[in-house]
Design a protein around this motif. Structure first.
Motif, PDB file in Angstrom:
ATOM      1  N   GLY A 261       0.828  -1.209   0.000  1.00  0.00           N
ATOM      2  CA  GLY A 261       0.000   0.000   0.000  1.00  0.00           C
ATOM      3  C   GLY A 261       0.863   1.260   0.000  1.00  0.00           C
ATOM      4  N   GLY A 262       0.524   2.214  -0.881  1.00  0.00           N
ATOM      5  CA  GLY A 262       1.255   3.477  -0.921  1.00  0.00           C
ATOM      6  C   GLY A 262       2.494   3.445  -1.791  1.00  0.00           C
ATOM      7  N   LYS A 263       2.971   2.249  -2.134  1.00  0.00           N
ATOM      8  CA  LYS A 263       4.172   2.164  -2.977  1.00  0.00           C
ATOM      9  C   LYS A 263       3.800   2.420  -4.442  1.00  0.00           C
ATOM     10  CE  LYS A 263       7.245   0.521   0.122  1.00  0.00           C
ATOM     11  NZ  LYS A 263       6.432   0.335   1.341  1.00  0.00           N
ATOM     12  N   THR A 264       4.802   2.700  -5.241  1.00  0.00           N
ATOM     13  CA  THR A 264       4.616   2.815  -6.689  1.00  0.00           C
ATOM     14  C   THR A 264       5.102   1.523  -7.325  1.00  0.00           C
ATOM     15  OG1 THR A 264       4.926   5.194  -6.599  1.00  0.00           O
ATOM     16  CG2 THR A 264       5.216   4.138  -8.748  1.00  0.00           C
ATOM     17  N   CYS A 277      -2.084  -8.758 -12.657  1.00  0.00           N
ATOM     18  CA  CYS A 277      -1.035  -8.244 -11.763  1.00  0.00           C
ATOM     19  C   CYS A 277      -1.319  -6.795 -11.356  1.00  0.00           C
ATOM     20  CB  CYS A 277       0.328  -8.315 -12.460  1.00  0.00           C
ATOM     21  SG  CYS A 277       0.915  -9.997 -12.672  1.00  0.00           S
ATOM     22  N   ALA A 278      -1.738  -5.968 -12.315  1.00  0.00           N
ATOM     23  CA  ALA A 278      -2.013  -4.560 -12.013  1.00  0.00           C
ATOM     24  C   ALA A 278      -3.145  -4.466 -10.988  1.00  0.00           C
ATOM     25  CB  ALA A 278      -2.379  -3.820 -13.294  1.00  0.00           C
ATOM     26  N   GLN A 284      -3.978  -3.779  -3.207  1.00  0.00           N
ATOM     27  CA  GLN A 284      -3.221  -3.573  -1.972  1.00  0.00           C
ATOM     28  C   GLN A 284      -2.964  -2.092  -1.706  1.00  0.00           C
ATOM     29  OE1 GLN A 284      -2.014  -5.916   0.390  1.00  0.00           O
ATOM     30  NE2 GLN A 284      -3.636  -6.983  -0.704  1.00  0.00           N
ATOM     31  N   GLY A 285      -3.437  -1.239  -2.609  1.00  0.00           N
ATOM     32  CA  GLY A 285      -3.238   0.193  -2.394  1.00  0.00           C
ATOM     33  C   GLY A 285      -1.988   0.766  -3.025  1.00  0.00           C
ATOM     34  N   ALA A 286      -1.375   0.007  -3.924  1.00  0.00           N
ATOM     35  CA  ALA A 286      -0.211   0.562  -4.628  1.00  0.00           C
ATOM     36  C   ALA A 286      -0.684   1.525  -5.708  1.00  0.00           C
ATOM     37  CB  ALA A 286       0.610  -0.548  -5.267  1.00  0.00           C
TER      38      ALA A 286
END
Ligand code: NAI
Length: 482
Positions: A261-264, A277-278, A284-286
């Motif tokens: 989550g929050g990651k790029t 996959c996307a 998960q919030g990426a």
């Protein structure tokens, strides 16, 4: 007395654990279990000698035992050096009625963490049948096409009377294959020609293996008919997509336990696997960024709400990189040199050439360190580290356990029906590459509805006539894309 030691697995004492998981999986694989029931009396695969080359997992164990329940004899290898689940392999070797001291199951040659030499030895063992008239199988069930490749290369070099010199090998793996074929040519100059002579066909599981088959068909070298199982709708639109939606983050989590989550995250390729996959990473919030070469898939990604750009634009900004293209040279060593400290790099496409591992190893002063099996850090001379999963091989099977049972029940029901088609109707399939007839595709989907509580609407005859289909299907034309 048959040779009961005709197998090689990591540890037979894992068989009981494997059997417990196989039993749980059977309940989650209603398609395969319904096919077992439907064909129990008919035994359509009686006389079939099936060589399988497909990830030796718990789900594959249920497939193997389905083929056996339909009358087939089976020999098996995994189609990847890291994908075997050792407890599943042990349970298959022991069999439902055997014990570790008295194994009575299927000859299986697979363990997690094979070397390339061991991998190709296992493939050869699965293709070598001690009691067969040709020394080989009469059916192949392939994933990625390695078993099919070995037979075709063997025949090609036997015709030529020689195998190319080892110095001509394009990679370490190519060298291992050439070495193997030099040996077999010395032992029996007709081994592969004889072996291929009785093969009725191959059913191929994945996009990459299917590419190889069409290529052989185009150049006229295909030796036997093939069913492209991948392009059954109930395979690629489910396994590739929903399977990866489940198993991609499973692999990343088990490998690194990093908060997604929050990651790029960058997903290279927006085909069936890329779409799953996307969605998995977004779930998960990426913040997910997609790269594509195909304008249609790029437009799809954009309309699904993803930023679409080039790898160059984001190489120094993203935290997680996943390749899903089935193409080569997607992330090069020079790209990895530009990534952030502790960026995670993984591949979920079939082969390990999407990420330039060979180039990475050659970066002057780079240091590779094992965190745990299938998780490595690579430290550049300036101290920056990146984390590479499964040495660039498919991470969902290397770092986790691949796709879950329910989705594999669809793929493997397609596989089983494709095996029955090719084995029982050789006259209907001259050498060529085919997809499963649509009525079988719809049948496989139907077998999975009850378990999910789906209530299907029944088409009325006037409605069927109005849209030009039969009341019981097929409901779509062959070019419909779903
Ligand atoms: P696909 O053909 O539907 O998708 C691949 C996409 O990558 C295409 O849209 C293509 O335009 C794009 N692409 C090609 N070169 C590119 C590049 N240089 N940069 C960016 N995008 C590029 O194939 P699919 O079914 O998605 O399969 C992809 C790979 O995954 C294959 O190798 C397949 O065998 C494998 N696979 C792996 C599974 C697993 O569990 N790990 C499951 C199913 C398939």
């Amino acid at each position: 007395v048959e040779n009961r030691q005709d197998f090689k697995v990591a540890d037979l004492s894992l068989a009981e654990f494997g059997r417990k998981e196989i039993t749980l999986a059977e309940h989650e694989m209603p398609g395969l279990m319904a096919i077992r029931k439907e064909y129990a009396d008919a035994q359509p695969l009686a006389g079939a000698r099936v060589t399988g080359s497909l990830h030796m997992t718990v789900q594959t164990a249920v497939l193997i035992e389905t083929l056996v329940a339909l009358g087939a004899e089976v020999r098996w290898a995994s189609c990847n050096i890291f994908s075997t689940q050792d407890h599943a392999a042990a349970a298959i070797a022991v069999g439902p009625n055997g014990t570790p001291d008295d194994p009575q199951g299927v000859p299986v040659f697979a363990w997690k963490g094979e070397t390339l030499e061991e991998y190709w030895w296992c493939t050869e063992q699965a293709l070598t049948w001690p009691n067969s008239p040709t020394g080989g199988p009469n059916m192949i069930l392939d994933d990625g096409g390695d078993a099919t490749l070995l037979v075709h290369k063997g025949v090609e070099y036997e015709k030529a009377g020689k195998v190319p010199a080892l110095e001509t090998a394009e990679s370490d793996e190519h060298r291992v294959i050439l070495q193997l074929l030099h040996r077999t040519l010395g032992e029996n100059a007709q081994k592969w020609t004889q072996l291929a002579s009785e093969i009725r066909g191959v059913t191929e599981e994945t996009t990459t293996g299917v590419h190889r088959l069409y290529e052989m068909q185009r150049e006229g070298s295909l030796l036997f008919p093939a069913i492209n199982v991948n392009d059954a709708v109930t395979k690629s639109k489910f396994d590739n997509k929903y399977g990866c939606r489940h198993s991609l983050i499973d692999g990343i989590n088990r490998a690194t336990d990093v908060l997604i989550g929050g990651k790029t995250a960058v997903v290279c390729g927006y085909g069936d696997v890329g779409k799953g996959c996307a969605e998995s990473l977004r779930g998960q919030g990426a913040r997910v960024i997609v790269t594509e070469i195909d304008p249609i898939c790029a437009l799809q990604a954009a309309m699904d709400g993803y930023q679409v750009t080039t790898l160059d634009e984001v190489i120094d900004k993203a935290d997680i990189f996943v390749t899903t293209t089935g193409n080569k040279d997607i992330i090069m060593a020079s790209d990895m040199a530009k990534m952030k400290h502790q960026a995670i790099v993984g591949n979920i496409g079939h082969f390990d050439n999407e990420i330039d591992m060979a180039g990475l190893a050659k970066v002057p002063g780079i240091v590779k360190d094992e965190v745990k099996p299938q998780v490595h850090t690579w430290t550049f001379p300036d101290g920056k580290k990146i984390i590479v999963l499964s040495e660039g091989r498919l991470l969902n099977l290397g770092n986790a356990t691949g796709h879950p049972s329910f989705v594999m029940s669809n793929s493997f029901a397609d596989q089983t029906l494709a095996q029955i088609e090719l084995f029982t109707k050789p006259d209907e399939y001259p050498v060529g590459v085919y997809t499963l007839p649509k009525h079988l595709d719809e049948k496989v989907a139907r077998l999975h509805l009850d378990a999910l509580g789906v209530k299907l609407t029944k088409l009325r005859p006037e409605q069927a006539a109005y849209i030009g289909v039969e009341v019981d299907g097929p409901f779509k034309s062959d070019h419909y894309r779903y």
